[in-house]
Structures are given as C-alpha cells and as structure tokens.
Enzyme design. Structure first.
Site, mmCIF file in Angstrom:
data_model
loop_
_atom_site.group_PDB
_atom_site.id
_atom_site.type_symbol
_atom_site.label_atom_id
_atom_site.label_comp_id
_atom_site.label_asym_id
_atom_site.label_seq_id
_atom_site.Cartn_x
_atom_site.Cartn_y
_atom_site.Cartn_z
ATOM 1 N NE ARG A 39 -16.960 -61.388 17.151
ATOM 2 C CZ ARG A 39 -16.773 -59.976 16.933
ATOM 3 N NH1 ARG A 39 -15.795 -59.439 16.939
ATOM 4 N NH2 ARG A 39 -18.076 -59.228 16.285
ATOM 5 C CE LYS A 188 0.288 -79.334 23.844
ATOM 6 N NZ LYS A 188 0.610 -78.032 22.690
HETATM 7 C C1 PLP Z 1 5.497 -75.118 22.196
HETATM 8 C C2 PLP Z 1 4.188 -75.023 21.611
HETATM 9 N N1 PLP Z 1 3.649 -73.700 21.240
HETATM 10 C C3 PLP Z 1 2.621 -73.690 20.687
HETATM 11 C C4 PLP Z 1 1.764 -74.841 20.451
HETATM 12 C C5 PLP Z 1 0.116 -74.724 19.978
HETATM 13 O O1 PLP Z 1 -0.788 -74.716 20.768
HETATM 14 P P1 PLP Z 1 -2.224 -75.370 20.644
HETATM 15 O O2 PLP Z 1 -2.034 -76.716 20.373
HETATM 16 O O3 PLP Z 1 -3.114 -75.195 21.886
HETATM 17 O O4 PLP Z 1 -2.805 -74.509 19.646
HETATM 18 C C6 PLP Z 1 2.105 -76.078 20.894
HETATM 19 C C7 PLP Z 1 1.303 -77.223 20.839
HETATM 20 O O5 PLP Z 1 1.907 -78.460 20.739
HETATM 21 C C8 PLP Z 1 3.376 -76.147 21.642
HETATM 22 O O6 PLP Z 1 4.018 -77.241 21.800
#
Ligand code: PLP
Length: 265
Positions: A39, A188
């Site tokens: 961790r 993403k």
């Molecule tokens: C711009 C943005 N920030 C943060 C997140 C959150 O990320 P995660 O889904 O990996 O927790 C997203 C998810 O869609 C996002 O589009």
C-alpha cells in the site's frame, strides 16, 4: 525511453514486470527507502509514474491512484479546511458532486465561475484559497485561458489544481504554466483502451507530493499492478491515437458544417 527500465544490462527485460505482492522483504532500516508493504509502494507503478511526470514537465514522478476520482479527492485534500475554492461551474460532474458533499460538511466553500470569462475568473480569485481548473471541460468542452488564470492564481498566492484529462500532456502542460498540481482520469485518453479505471496526480512541489502520497497510502487509494501495466502500455501509443482522434474530429466537423440540415458547428 521514458518510463522504460533503467538497467540496460544484458538479459534485462525492457518492460517493468508486474509485481503481485502485498509485502516486501525488508531490513526495516529507517530512511532506507524500503518498500515494506504494497500500500506504500509497488515497483509496478514506477515506470508509469516516471513517464507521466516527464510528460507533464514535473521534476518529480507522478502518483498513480485507483481512479481519477481518487486522484481528485487527494488533490482537493490540499485545500485548507473551510477554504474557498474557485472552479468552472461546468466541471466534471464527479468533481462537482464531491465538492457539494465537502461544502455541506463545511470542508470547503465553492465559488463557481464561467471559465470562459477570464476577467471574472481573475476577479473571483480575490480572497480565495484555491483555483480548480478543467480545460476543456467535460462535457461542455469549455476552454479556459490557462496561462492567464494560472499566472493570476500565482500572483494571489492561490493554490492551483488542474484536471488535464481531456487535453492530455501532449497538448497542454499546466505545470509549465505555473500550476501547482495536475490530475488525470487515466481511464480516458492516457490508457486509451477502456480496460482500466485509474487516476494520477502530478506536482513538482515536494511538500505537496508528500501530502498527495500520504493521502493515497492512508486512504488506500492504490492502483492494481496489472492496471498500471496496461495503462503504461496504452500510453506508448498516446501520440498516434491523439493524432487520429484529432483528424477524425476535424473530418466530422467539416462534414457537419457542410451539411444543409446543420445550423451551427
Ligand atoms: C475530466 C474528468 N475528470 C475526472 C474524471 C473521473 O475519473 P475516473 O472515472 O477515472 O474516476 C472523469 C471521468 O469521466 C473526467 O472526465
């Protein structure tokens, strides 16, 4: 090659092996940098963290988290308790929901702004403790004037935190413009294959990194070794995927613009 294994010795693997372990052999010597427990640290994270740190122009490796939201929660924990946070009113919904909870608990006062109105953004920094930026925003694709807003935040002594998920460090490097911390939903474009949920935070400030690291360790917001392996592999093709995504978007925009049934693009 950034993020590759440094030992260029005969028979060494070019990739970081995936280390599945909860515990490491340790001499338990204080300050020796022993990993001790998974961790706290995992060598499976190192290549990804080095690569993202370099891409974001940070002087320190990034920190990988179990999700983008975990990285965002870690970054928001840097805002002083009860402090005022300026942010785009159309930020990612998860960030807005988390901040609404934090505000209801008295942890933060949220000051939403129209991020396309730079003058209003600068005015809102008066008496603020932190600036949250997301540009382009999800899903409205609003674009902030990052260099001007980040310079104003620095001038006012306001902590600046930037969600750089949509642009990626190939198109925008907020730390180079004066941001204190950059966060990503690695889920993403960075990982790019819809097969992991991961996040990351990046900073060149050792004190901030220490706090972000402690948050990850103490909240257990750690990433699976296999997921980080996949994300690092995905990052190897980020530049070609991004080029194709942009040329596809350009083609679509041109087709729509030329279509008689479409009023505006
Ligand atoms: C711009 C943005 N920030 C943060 C997140 C959150 O990320 P995660 O889904 O990996 O927790 C997203 C998810 O869609 C996002 O589009």
């Amino acid at each position: 090659m950034a993020g590759a294994r440094p030992e260029a010795v005969n028979n060494a693997p070019v990739n970081h092996p995936v280390t599945f372990t909860s515990t490491f052999h340790s001499q338990a010597v204080a300050g020796s940098g022993d990993r001790v427990y998974a961790r706290f640290a995992n060598p499976s994270w190192d290549g990804f963290e080095q690569l993202l740190g370099q891409l974001e122009l940070a002087t320190l490796p990034a920190l990988v988290y179990s999700s983008g939201m975990a990285a965002i929660a870690a970054a928001l924990s840097l805002v002083p308790r009860g402090g005022t946070l300026v942010l785009p009113r159309h930020s990612y919904n998860g960030s807005l929901s988390l901040l609404a909870q934090m505000e209801a608990a008295g942890d933060v006062v949220v000051r939403p702004i129209d991020i396309t109105d730079t003058a209003a953004g600068i005015a809102a920094l008066q008496g603020a403790d932190a600036l949250w930026l997301e540009s382009p925003t999800n899903p409205m694709l609003e674009v902030a004037e990052l260099p001007v807003l980040l310079a104003a935040a620095a001038e006012h002594g306001v902590l600046s935190l930037v969600d750089n998920t949509f642009a990626t460090p190939l198109l925008q490097r907020p730390l180079g413009l004066g941001a204190d911390v950059v966060v990503h939903s690695v889920t993403k474009s960075l990982s790019g294959h819809s097969d992991v949920v991961l996040g990351a935070a990046v900073t060149s400030n050792p004190q901030l990194r220490e706090k972000l690291h402690a948050y990850r360790t103490l909240h257990g917001a750690i990433a699976s070794p296999m997921d980080v392996f996949l994300a690092l592999r995905g990052m190897r093709t980020l530049s070609v995927r991004l080029e194709r995504a942009q040329s596809n978007a350009q083609f679509l925009a041109e087709q729509l613009e030329a279509h008689p049934a479409v009023g505006a693009v």
